[in-house]
Design a protein around this motif. Sequence first.
Motif, PDB file in Angstrom:
ATOM      1  N   ASP A   4       0.831  -1.177   0.080  1.00 55.36           N
ATOM      2  CA  ASP A   4       0.002  -0.034   0.130  1.00 55.36           C
ATOM      3  C   ASP A   4       0.875   1.169  -0.047  1.00 55.36           C
ATOM      4  O   ASP A   4       2.076   1.168   0.289  1.00 55.36           O
ATOM      5  CB  ASP A   4      -0.855   0.060   1.254  1.00 55.36           C
ATOM      6  CG  ASP A   4      -2.279  -0.862   1.031  1.00 55.36           C
ATOM      7  OD1 ASP A   4      -2.473  -1.547   0.080  1.00 55.36           O
ATOM      8  OD2 ASP A   4      -2.819  -1.079   2.093  1.00 55.36           O
ATOM      9  N   MET A   6       1.337   4.967   1.418  1.00 55.87           N
ATOM     10  CA  MET A   6       0.828   6.141   2.474  1.00 55.87           C
ATOM     11  C   MET A   6       1.005   7.324   2.136  1.00 55.87           C
ATOM     12  O   MET A   6       2.380   7.466   1.493  1.00 55.87           O
ATOM     13  CB  MET A   6       1.632   5.510   3.546  1.00 55.87           C
ATOM     14  CG  MET A   6       1.239   4.200   4.129  1.00 55.87           C
ATOM     15  SD  MET A   6      -0.654   3.857   4.574  1.00 55.87           S
ATOM     16  CE  MET A   6      -0.925   5.251   5.826  1.00 55.87           C
ATOM     17  N   LYS A  31      -4.101  15.719   2.050  1.00 52.82           N
ATOM     18  CA  LYS A  31      -5.411  14.912   1.937  1.00 52.82           C
ATOM     19  C   LYS A  31      -5.742  14.959   0.410  1.00 52.82           C
ATOM     20  O   LYS A  31      -6.306  13.928  -0.128  1.00 52.82           O
ATOM     21  CB  LYS A  31      -6.551  15.548   2.521  1.00 52.82           C
ATOM     22  CG  LYS A  31      -6.284  15.412   4.252  1.00 52.82           C
ATOM     23  CD  LYS A  31      -7.344  15.975   4.841  1.00 52.82           C
ATOM     24  CE  LYS A  31      -7.291  15.437   6.454  1.00 52.82           C
ATOM     25  NZ  LYS A  31      -8.187  16.046   7.088  1.00 52.82           N
ATOM     26  N   SER A  34      -3.654  12.472  -1.557  1.00 55.79           N
ATOM     27  CA  SER A  34      -4.117  11.232  -1.129  1.00 55.79           C
ATOM     28  C   SER A  34      -5.482  10.602  -2.153  1.00 55.79           C
ATOM     29  O   SER A  34      -5.420   9.467  -2.527  1.00 55.79           O
ATOM     30  CB  SER A  34      -4.470  10.846   0.333  1.00 55.79           C
ATOM     31  OG  SER A  34      -3.323  10.969   1.317  1.00 55.79           O
ATOM     32  N   ARG A  35      -6.197  11.588  -2.079  1.00 56.66           N
ATOM     33  CA  ARG A  35      -7.519  11.394  -3.103  1.00 56.66           C
ATOM     34  C   ARG A  35      -7.087  11.132  -4.581  1.00 56.66           C
ATOM     35  O   ARG A  35      -7.621  10.521  -5.131  1.00 56.66           O
ATOM     36  CB  ARG A  35      -8.519  12.248  -2.709  1.00 56.66           C
ATOM     37  CG  ARG A  35      -9.105  12.461  -1.486  1.00 56.66           C
ATOM     38  CD  ARG A  35     -10.427  13.421  -1.602  1.00 56.66           C
ATOM     39  NE  ARG A  35     -10.112  14.645  -1.585  1.00 56.66           N
ATOM     40  CZ  ARG A  35      -9.704  15.530  -0.457  1.00 56.66           C
ATOM     41  NH1 ARG A  35      -9.778  15.235   0.691  1.00 56.66           N
ATOM     42  NH2 ARG A  35      -9.405  16.587  -0.813  1.00 56.66           N
ATOM     43  N   SER A  38      -5.403   7.978  -4.953  1.00 55.49           N
ATOM     44  CA  SER A  38      -6.277   7.048  -4.626  1.00 55.49           C
ATOM     45  C   SER A  38      -7.117   6.594  -6.151  1.00 55.49           C
ATOM     46  O   SER A  38      -7.334   5.610  -6.617  1.00 55.49           O
ATOM     47  CB  SER A  38      -7.254   7.099  -3.604  1.00 55.49           C
ATOM     48  OG  SER A  38      -7.899   5.950  -3.315  1.00 55.49           O
ATOM     49  N   ASN A  42      -6.790   3.529  -8.827  1.00 62.37           N
ATOM     50  CA  ASN A  42      -7.774   2.753  -8.305  1.00 62.37           C
ATOM     51  C   ASN A  42      -8.070   1.515  -8.835  1.00 62.37           C
ATOM     52  O   ASN A  42      -8.493   0.462  -8.181  1.00 62.37           O
ATOM     53  CB  ASN A  42      -9.108   3.321  -8.245  1.00 62.37           C
ATOM     54  CG  ASN A  42      -9.731   3.579  -9.546  1.00 62.37           C
ATOM     55  OD1 ASN A  42      -8.843   3.302 -10.517  1.00 62.37           O
ATOM     56  ND2 ASN A  42     -11.127   4.082  -9.538  1.00 62.37           N
ATOM     57  N   ARG A  47      -3.824  -0.152  -2.240  1.00 64.32           N
ATOM     58  CA  ARG A  47      -4.379   1.071  -1.829  1.00 64.32           C
ATOM     59  C   ARG A  47      -3.585   2.214  -1.408  1.00 64.32           C
ATOM     60  O   ARG A  47      -2.660   2.086  -0.997  1.00 64.32           O
ATOM     61  CB  ARG A  47      -5.438   0.635  -0.782  1.00 64.32           C
ATOM     62  CG  ARG A  47      -6.589  -0.087  -1.404  1.00 64.32           C
ATOM     63  CD  ARG A  47      -7.611  -0.558  -0.293  1.00 64.32           C
ATOM     64  NE  ARG A  47      -7.642   0.351   0.863  1.00 64.32           N
ATOM     65  CZ  ARG A  47      -8.403  -0.186   2.007  1.00 64.32           C
ATOM     66  NH1 ARG A  47      -8.939  -1.331   2.142  1.00 64.32           N
ATOM     67  NH2 ARG A  47      -8.480   0.671   3.044  1.00 64.32           N
ATOM     68  N   HIS A  49      -3.556   5.318   1.320  1.00 62.16           N
ATOM     69  CA  HIS A  49      -4.172   5.850   2.507  1.00 62.16           C
ATOM     70  C   HIS A  49      -3.271   7.148   2.924  1.00 62.16           C
ATOM     71  O   HIS A  49      -2.173   7.303   2.801  1.00 62.16           O
ATOM     72  CB  HIS A  49      -3.864   4.900   3.656  1.00 62.16           C
ATOM     73  CG  HIS A  49      -4.298   3.479   3.207  1.00 62.16           C
ATOM     74  ND1 HIS A  49      -5.617   3.205   3.607  1.00 62.16           N
ATOM     75  CD2 HIS A  49      -3.551   2.537   2.786  1.00 62.16           C
ATOM     76  CE1 HIS A  49      -5.514   1.773   3.020  1.00 62.16           C
ATOM     77  NE2 HIS A  49      -4.607   1.385   2.575  1.00 62.16           N
ATOM     78  N   GLY A  51      -2.277   9.191   6.371  1.00 63.80           N
ATOM     79  CA  GLY A  51      -2.019   8.868   7.937  1.00 63.80           C
ATOM     80  C   GLY A  51      -1.107   9.713   8.429  1.00 63.80           C
ATOM     81  O   GLY A  51      -0.547  10.922   7.792  1.00 63.80           O
ATOM     82  N   ASN A  75      -4.023   5.801  10.818  1.00 54.13           N
ATOM     83  CA  ASN A  75      -3.054   5.127   9.984  1.00 54.13           C
ATOM     84  C   ASN A  75      -1.671   5.265  10.454  1.00 54.13           C
ATOM     85  O   ASN A  75      -1.001   5.969   9.428  1.00 54.13           O
ATOM     86  CB  ASN A  75      -3.232   5.447   8.502  1.00 54.13           C
ATOM     87  CG  ASN A  75      -4.939   4.982   8.278  1.00 54.13           C
ATOM     88  OD1 ASN A  75      -5.311   3.960   8.812  1.00 54.13           O
ATOM     89  ND2 ASN A  75      -5.490   5.556   7.133  1.00 54.13           N
TER      90      ASN A  75
END
Length: 179
Positions: A4, A6, A31, A34-35, A38, A42, A47, A49, A51, A75
Amino acid sequence: QVGDIMVAQRILLNRDNFFSPQSGIVEEDAKRLSRYLSDALNDRDFRVHGGAFITAADIRNKVEMARLVPTWVPNPVLEMETAAVAKAATEEGVPLLAVRGVSDDVREDLGFSISELTDARMRIRIGKVLKTVAGKPWIIPQMLRLAKNSAKAGENLALAIAVLLEDTDELPLKRVKCF
């Protein structure tokens, strides 16, 4: 999970079992990153994340650290470098985004410590590796698994970085400096 990705939304320094927040990360940028990652990744088998990166001031046992991490920390990722990088970036006025690939599962505590394999400057020494393996032959499968997991984490991290480098014009961040 192993492999994953991070993204640090905050950095905490752990010294003497105390957790102190470190500057350097712009949480809203992290943030968004991250989005963005992701969404862009996808269709992969890992994944992304957001954290907290917890930089340990000394070598720590994961199981021991897991008991100490405050419940409000999302996380948590135990590592040893990001707080120093954040400090240098802050001093130089350079915005920081920290991204890592996960190489070892939180549920597996390794039967060896990096200090058993390295010198005082954290350089791996073959003599120390051989001595450690001779004294703890049961760690050989762990070392092999860690090598495989590290390769997977590195490959996934390379994919994430490639997405960032390809799409810097599309990246929804206020400012990005890649180096």
